[in-house]
Motif scaffolding. Structure first.
Motif, short mmCIF file in Angstrom:
data_model
loop_
_atom_site.label_atom_id
_atom_site.label_comp_id
_atom_site.label_asym_id
_atom_site.label_seq_id
_atom_site.Cartn_x
_atom_site.Cartn_y
_atom_site.Cartn_z
N VAL A 87 0.85 -1.19 0.00
CA VAL A 87 0.00 0.00 0.00
C VAL A 87 0.89 1.25 0.00
O VAL A 87 1.76 1.39 0.85
N ILE A 88 0.66 2.14 -0.96
CA ILE A 88 1.45 3.36 -1.10
C ILE A 88 0.71 4.50 -0.41
O ILE A 88 -0.46 4.76 -0.71
N THR A 89 1.40 5.19 0.52
CA THR A 89 0.83 6.34 1.23
C THR A 89 1.75 7.53 1.03
O THR A 89 2.96 7.43 1.26
N VAL A 90 1.18 8.65 0.58
CA VAL A 90 1.96 9.87 0.37
C VAL A 90 1.27 11.04 1.05
O VAL A 90 0.06 11.06 1.22
N GLU A 91 2.06 12.01 1.46
CA GLU A 91 1.55 13.21 2.13
C GLU A 91 1.76 14.41 1.22
O GLU A 91 2.74 14.48 0.49
N ASN A 92 0.82 15.38 1.28
CA ASN A 92 0.88 16.59 0.46
C ASN A 92 1.18 16.22 -0.99
O ASN A 92 2.23 16.54 -1.53
N ALA A 93 0.22 15.55 -1.60
CA ALA A 93 0.44 14.95 -2.91
C ALA A 93 -0.57 15.44 -3.94
O ALA A 93 -1.54 16.12 -3.61
N ALA A 94 -0.31 15.05 -5.17
CA ALA A 94 -1.22 15.35 -6.28
C ALA A 94 -1.39 14.09 -7.12
O ALA A 94 -0.44 13.32 -7.30
N TYR A 95 -2.61 13.89 -7.63
CA TYR A 95 -2.92 12.76 -8.51
C TYR A 95 -3.57 13.30 -9.77
O TYR A 95 -4.38 14.23 -9.72
N ILE A 114 -6.12 16.20 -8.61
CA ILE A 114 -6.61 16.22 -7.24
C ILE A 114 -5.39 16.39 -6.34
O ILE A 114 -4.44 15.61 -6.43
N THR A 115 -5.41 17.42 -5.50
CA THR A 115 -4.36 17.59 -4.51
C THR A 115 -4.94 17.25 -3.15
O THR A 115 -6.13 17.46 -2.91
N ALA A 133 -8.79 16.71 0.36
CA ALA A 133 -8.54 16.87 -1.07
C ALA A 133 -9.25 18.08 -1.67
O ALA A 133 -10.23 18.58 -1.13
N ARG A 134 -8.74 18.52 -2.81
CA ARG A 134 -9.36 19.56 -3.65
C ARG A 134 -9.14 19.17 -5.10
O ARG A 134 -8.06 18.72 -5.46
N PHE A 140 -7.28 26.03 -11.54
CA PHE A 140 -8.13 26.70 -10.56
C PHE A 140 -8.63 25.69 -9.55
O PHE A 140 -9.34 24.75 -9.89
N ALA A 141 -8.26 25.88 -8.27
CA ALA A 141 -8.75 25.01 -7.20
C ALA A 141 -10.23 25.27 -7.02
O ALA A 141 -10.67 26.41 -6.98
N SER A 142 -10.98 24.20 -6.95
CA SER A 142 -12.42 24.40 -6.84
C SER A 142 -13.03 23.56 -5.75
O SER A 142 -13.02 23.95 -4.60
N ILE A 143 -13.50 22.41 -6.05
CA ILE A 143 -14.33 21.62 -5.16
C ILE A 143 -13.51 21.03 -4.01
O ILE A 143 -12.62 20.23 -4.24
N PRO A 144 -13.82 21.40 -2.74
CA PRO A 144 -13.15 20.74 -1.62
C PRO A 144 -13.81 19.39 -1.33
O PRO A 144 -15.03 19.26 -1.36
N LEU A 145 -12.98 18.39 -1.10
CA LEU A 145 -13.46 17.03 -0.81
C LEU A 145 -12.76 16.54 0.45
O LEU A 145 -11.64 16.06 0.38
N PRO A 146 -13.38 16.67 1.63
CA PRO A 146 -12.71 16.26 2.87
C PRO A 146 -12.28 14.80 2.86
O PRO A 146 -11.20 14.46 3.30
N ALA A 147 -13.13 13.90 2.34
CA ALA A 147 -12.79 12.48 2.19
C ALA A 147 -13.34 12.03 0.86
O ALA A 147 -14.50 12.32 0.53
N PHE A 148 -12.51 11.34 0.07
CA PHE A 148 -12.89 10.99 -1.29
C PHE A 148 -12.09 9.78 -1.72
O PHE A 148 -10.95 9.59 -1.31
N SER A 149 -12.69 8.93 -2.56
CA SER A 149 -11.94 7.81 -3.14
C SER A 149 -12.50 7.50 -4.52
O SER A 149 -13.64 7.86 -4.83
#
Length: 173
Positions: A87-95, A114-115, A133-134, A140-149
């Protein structure tokens, strides 16, 4: 302690590691690789970085200045990340699933990404989970997503589906 320099390649079962320099402490089982690192797991996911510390099984470890190119499609970039039990876990990341190079081979900003404060990719479940996430569209940063998958790559899933955004001359945005 075994030290190798040059175009070093290390294989363990289906895991492969390539780097400019590798130091393997056979007593502790710690492997440290530096310079032009590429590590590929059996699923085909490739992690690139500047410095990586691994166990001698090449399965678990931490990497600095990390880019993961997923076999299922998509890229995860972060300053630091780790892999535990696959399982890969990263902090302060972008996909992003978008190409990050143009047709001329030059780097480009993806059309959407998604950051997040934290990104977790589980290859067994083929899922990417985000915390804090956002979604950014055209920078342009738009939709905030507190928890998302979402599922990794171009596979589909039921539930909330990620949008497919595009621009063309006929339909616009």
């Amino acid at each position: 302690v075994v030290t190798a320099a040059g175009d070093v390649r290390l294989n363990r079962r289906s895991d492969r590691l390539r780097a400019d320099r590798i130091v393997w402490n056979r007593t502790t089982g710690k492997v440290v690789a530096e310079g032009n690192i590429v590590i590929v797991n059996p699923e085909g996911d490739a992690a690139y970085g500047d410095r990586i510390e691994l166990t001698d099984t090449l399965k678990d470890g931490a990497v600095e200045n990390m880019l993961v190119v997923l076999e299922a499609g998509g890229r995860i970039a972060a300053q630091r990340g780790r892999r535990d039990d696959g399982v890969i876990t990263v902090e302060n990341a972008a996909y992003t699933p978008c190409a990050v190079t143009g047709s001329d081979g030059c780097p480009k900003e993806p059309s959407w990404k998604i950051t997040a404060r934290r990104v977790v990719y589980d290859p067994n479940k083929k899922r990417i989970r985000y915390t804090g996430a956002r979604i950014s569209v055209f920078g342009f940063a738009s939709i905030p997503l507190p928890a998302f998958s979402h599922p990794a790559g171009n596979t589909s899933d039921d539930g909330f589906l990620t949008p497919h955004l595009r621009y063309d001359r006929t339909n616009g945005f």
